[in-house]
Design an enzyme around this catalytic site. Structure first.
Site, PDB file in Angstrom:
ATOM      1  N   ASN A 107       9.901 -60.269  20.563  1.00 29.65           N
ATOM      2  CA  ASN A 107       8.944 -60.959  19.685  1.00 29.65           C
ATOM      3  C   ASN A 107       9.605 -62.043  18.821  1.00 29.65           C
ATOM      4  OD1 ASN A 107      10.241 -59.289  17.900  1.00 29.65           O
ATOM      5  ND2 ASN A 107       8.434 -58.125  17.303  1.00 29.65           N
ATOM      6  N   HIS A 147      12.853 -61.608  13.461  1.00 33.95           N
ATOM      7  CA  HIS A 147      12.838 -60.481  12.514  1.00 33.95           C
ATOM      8  C   HIS A 147      12.691 -61.059  11.115  1.00 33.95           C
ATOM      9  CE1 HIS A 147      14.114 -56.903  10.246  1.00 33.95           C
ATOM     10  NE2 HIS A 147      14.775 -57.769   9.480  1.00 33.95           N
ATOM     11  N   PHE A 187      11.478 -46.112  20.456  1.00 35.10           N
ATOM     12  CA  PHE A 187      11.984 -47.380  20.981  1.00 35.10           C
ATOM     13  C   PHE A 187      13.339 -47.780  20.391  1.00 35.10           C
ATOM     14  CE2 PHE A 187       8.962 -48.253  17.510  1.00 35.10           C
ATOM     15  CZ  PHE A 187       9.738 -49.004  16.640  1.00 35.10           C
ATOM     16  N   ARG A 192       6.901 -63.134   6.408  1.00 34.41           N
ATOM     17  CA  ARG A 192       6.153 -62.168   7.233  1.00 34.41           C
ATOM     18  C   ARG A 192       4.870 -62.806   7.757  1.00 34.41           C
ATOM     19  NH1 ARG A 192       8.618 -57.512   8.977  1.00 34.41           N
ATOM     20  NH2 ARG A 192       6.488 -56.977   9.515  1.00 34.41           N
ATOM     21  N   THR A 235       3.719 -57.782  14.553  1.00 38.24           N
ATOM     22  CA  THR A 235       4.835 -57.296  15.388  1.00 38.24           C
ATOM     23  C   THR A 235       4.574 -57.546  16.874  1.00 38.24           C
ATOM     24  OG1 THR A 235       5.232 -55.584  13.729  1.00 38.24           O
ATOM     25  CG2 THR A 235       6.268 -55.276  15.884  1.00 38.24           C
TER      26      THR A 235
HETATM   27  P1  IDP Z   1       8.571 -55.887  12.439  1.00 36.46           P
HETATM   28  O1  IDP Z   1       9.671 -56.562  13.222  1.00 36.46           O
HETATM   29  O2  IDP Z   1       7.266 -56.623  12.583  1.00 36.46           O
HETATM   30  O3  IDP Z   1       8.944 -55.612  11.014  1.00 36.46           O
HETATM   31  P2  IDP Z   1       8.988 -53.046  12.903  1.00 36.46           P
HETATM   32  O4  IDP Z   1       7.908 -52.034  12.915  1.00 36.46           O
HETATM   33  O5  IDP Z   1       9.901 -53.084  11.739  1.00 36.46           O
HETATM   34  O6  IDP Z   1       8.304 -54.491  13.139  1.00 36.46           O
HETATM   35  O7  IDP Z   1       9.827 -52.825  14.229  1.00 36.46           O
HETATM   36  C1  IDP Z   1      11.081 -53.444  14.410  1.00 36.46           C
HETATM   37  C2  IDP Z   1      11.121 -54.045  15.798  1.00 36.46           C
HETATM   38  O8  IDP Z   1      11.049 -52.977  16.747  1.00 36.46           O
HETATM   39  C3  IDP Z   1       9.934 -54.948  16.151  1.00 36.46           C
HETATM   40  O9  IDP Z   1      10.112 -56.284  15.761  1.00 36.46           O
HETATM   41  C4  IDP Z   1       9.859 -54.809  17.650  1.00 36.46           C
HETATM   42  O10 IDP Z   1      10.761 -55.702  18.287  1.00 36.46           O
HETATM   43  C5  IDP Z   1      10.329 -53.391  17.891  1.00 36.46           C
HETATM   44  N1  IDP Z   1       9.178 -52.489  18.062  1.00 36.46           N
HETATM   45  C6  IDP Z   1       8.305 -52.082  17.113  1.00 36.46           C
HETATM   46  N2  IDP Z   1       7.368 -51.255  17.623  1.00 36.46           N
HETATM   47  C7  IDP Z   1       7.670 -51.144  18.940  1.00 36.46           C
HETATM   48  C8  IDP Z   1       7.069 -50.419  20.022  1.00 36.46           C
HETATM   49  O11 IDP Z   1       6.068 -49.708  19.882  1.00 36.46           O
HETATM   50  N3  IDP Z   1       7.676 -50.556  21.247  1.00 36.46           N
HETATM   51  C9  IDP Z   1       8.778 -51.327  21.455  1.00 36.46           C
HETATM   52  N4  IDP Z   1       9.365 -52.024  20.467  1.00 36.46           N
HETATM   53  C10 IDP Z   1       8.819 -51.947  19.229  1.00 36.46           C
HETATM   54 MG    MG Z   2      10.437 -54.386  10.227  1.00 33.88          MG
END
Ligand code: IDP
Ligand code: MG
Length: 136
Positions: free
Chosen positions: A115, A118, A60, A88, A94
């Site tokens: 979402n 960050h 992604f 967090r 997420t």
């Molecule tokens: P986080 O924002 O909760 O720390 P991370 O795993 O660091 O999550 O991922 C960064 C960002 O990448 C997420 O906030 C989300 O917007 C996007 N993301 C994470 N996993 C996916 C996925 O499986 N599909 C599409 N976007 C994703």
């Molecule tokens: Mg992250």
């Protein structure tokens, strides 16, 4: 001043677009996270790619970089006791559909990519991410 930390928070384009900046900021303040600095900016795809470099091997990654650079964002330094883990927790999981009640992502998140927020995930990354946006 035990465990007073700083963390980087971003209000992502989907939330800025829906005028949720003040609501989201008020959630941080209500939870004793002080907004030490903040600015509304737009970043290029190249800057987004640098910021999200840890995810460069993920399927992604390209969409993520396009998304973060698709419109204005608000970057903030949040400061307070256990700010990194507290932020967090306030953000929620997420994927908004897995997020706990009353978290920002449960309240405002649209989907796993849109979402709304960050937040840094560790002390080391918080330092790097704050420096990325607020290197003076
Ligand atoms: P986080 O924002 O909760 O720390 P991370 O795993 O660091 O999550 O991922 C960064 C960002 O990448 C997420 O906030 C989300 O917007 C996007 N993301 C994470 N996993 C996916 C996925 O499986 N599909 C599409 N976007 C994703
Ligand atoms: Mg992250």
């Amino acid at each position: 001043m035990n465990n007073v930390e700083q963390t980087l928070s971003i209000i992502k384009p989907d939330a800025v677009e829906r005028n949720l900046i003040d609501q989201i900021k008020s959630i941080f303040v209500k939870n004793d996270l002080r907004i030490k600095d903040n600015k509304k900016i737009s970043i290029s795809k190249e800057e987004a790619a640098e910021f999200y470099k840890v995810h460069q091997s993920k399927p992604f990654y390209n969409d993520l970089c396009n998304y973060l650079s698709s419109g204005p964002i608000v970057v903030m330094i949040l400061e307070g006791k256990d700010a990194i883990s507290k932020n967090r927790k306030i953000m929620g999981a997420t994927d908004p559909k897995d997020a706990d009640e009353d978290t920002i992502r449960k309240l405002y998140g649209i989907s796993i990519d849109k979402n709304s927020v960050h937040g840094s995930d560790s002390l080391e990354n918080a330092k790097k991410e704050i420096n990325f946006f607020f290197n003076n």
